[in-house]
Design a protein around this motif. Structure first.
Motif, mmCIF file in Angstrom:
data_model
loop_
_atom_site.group_PDB
_atom_site.id
_atom_site.type_symbol
_atom_site.label_atom_id
_atom_site.label_comp_id
_atom_site.label_asym_id
_atom_site.label_seq_id
_atom_site.Cartn_x
_atom_site.Cartn_y
_atom_site.Cartn_z
ATOM 1 N N ALA A 3 2.514 -0.743 5.781
ATOM 2 C CA ALA A 3 3.476 -1.206 4.980
ATOM 3 C C ALA A 3 2.299 -1.638 3.354
ATOM 4 O O ALA A 3 2.687 -1.725 2.282
ATOM 5 N N TYR A 4 1.415 -2.002 3.983
ATOM 6 C CA TYR A 4 0.837 -3.138 2.498
ATOM 7 C C TYR A 4 -0.106 -1.630 1.979
ATOM 8 O O TYR A 4 0.008 -1.357 1.044
ATOM 9 N N MET A 5 -0.209 -0.803 2.962
ATOM 10 C CA MET A 5 -0.922 0.847 2.165
ATOM 11 C C MET A 5 0.435 1.432 1.065
ATOM 12 O O MET A 5 0.481 1.670 0.078
ATOM 13 N N GLN A 11 1.837 0.519 -6.103
ATOM 14 C CA GLN A 11 1.285 -0.785 -7.180
ATOM 15 C C GLN A 11 0.687 0.196 -8.220
ATOM 16 O O GLN A 11 0.862 0.386 -10.114
ATOM 17 N N MET A 12 -0.371 1.282 -7.499
ATOM 18 C CA MET A 12 -0.980 2.291 -8.118
ATOM 19 C C MET A 12 0.134 3.512 -8.701
ATOM 20 O O MET A 12 -0.392 3.349 -10.424
ATOM 21 N N ALA A 28 2.514 11.474 -7.425
ATOM 22 C CA ALA A 28 2.900 11.801 -6.252
ATOM 23 C C ALA A 28 2.067 12.053 -5.680
ATOM 24 O O ALA A 28 1.088 11.636 -4.509
ATOM 25 N N LEU A 29 1.400 13.500 -5.658
ATOM 26 C CA LEU A 29 0.300 14.053 -4.927
ATOM 27 C C LEU A 29 -0.442 13.005 -5.109
ATOM 28 O O LEU A 29 -1.671 13.280 -4.582
ATOM 29 N N GLN A 30 -0.970 11.956 -5.933
ATOM 30 C CA GLN A 30 -2.432 11.837 -6.533
ATOM 31 C C GLN A 30 -2.374 10.712 -5.421
ATOM 32 O O GLN A 30 -3.736 9.837 -5.317
ATOM 33 N N ILE A 31 -1.128 10.056 -5.316
ATOM 34 C CA ILE A 31 -1.025 8.578 -4.560
ATOM 35 C C ILE A 31 -1.099 9.840 -3.101
ATOM 36 O O ILE A 31 -0.979 8.293 -2.360
ATOM 37 N N GLY A 32 -1.174 10.182 -2.342
ATOM 38 C CA GLY A 32 -1.243 10.709 -1.251
ATOM 39 C C GLY A 32 0.709 11.159 -0.781
ATOM 40 O O GLY A 32 0.557 11.283 0.884
ATOM 41 N N TYR A 33 1.331 11.780 -1.131
ATOM 42 C CA TYR A 33 2.877 11.675 -1.248
ATOM 43 C C TYR A 33 2.697 13.514 -1.313
ATOM 44 O O TYR A 33 2.595 13.833 -2.123
#
Length: 65
Positions: A3-5, A11-12, A28-33
């Motif tokens: 949940a924190y991540m 927020q990023m 989305a790709l940049q933040i890990g999705y």
């Protein structure tokens, strides 16, 4: 921890939507999705609007002062 991540990544996303002209898929790709649809769903759950709607709202707010 998950949940924190998730909250941190979203927020990023806020910052990226305000500062950059990256596409929603690129953000989305940049933040890990890996899946932009899952990213949009997570964003909508947190903010009550899609990333595109959020970007438009913030752009309008900055133009209006």
């Amino acid at each position: 921890m998950y949940a924190y991540m998730k909250k941190y990544r979203l927020q990023m996303t806020e910052r990226l939507l305000k500062e950059n002209k990256l596409t929603i898929g690129e953000i989305a790709l940049q933040i890990g999705y890996q899946n932009p649809n899952k990213f949009t769903s997570a964003f909508r759950t947190e903010y009550g609007m899609s990333p595109t709607e959020y970007r438009k709202k913030k752009t309008q707010e900055s133009l209006n002062g």
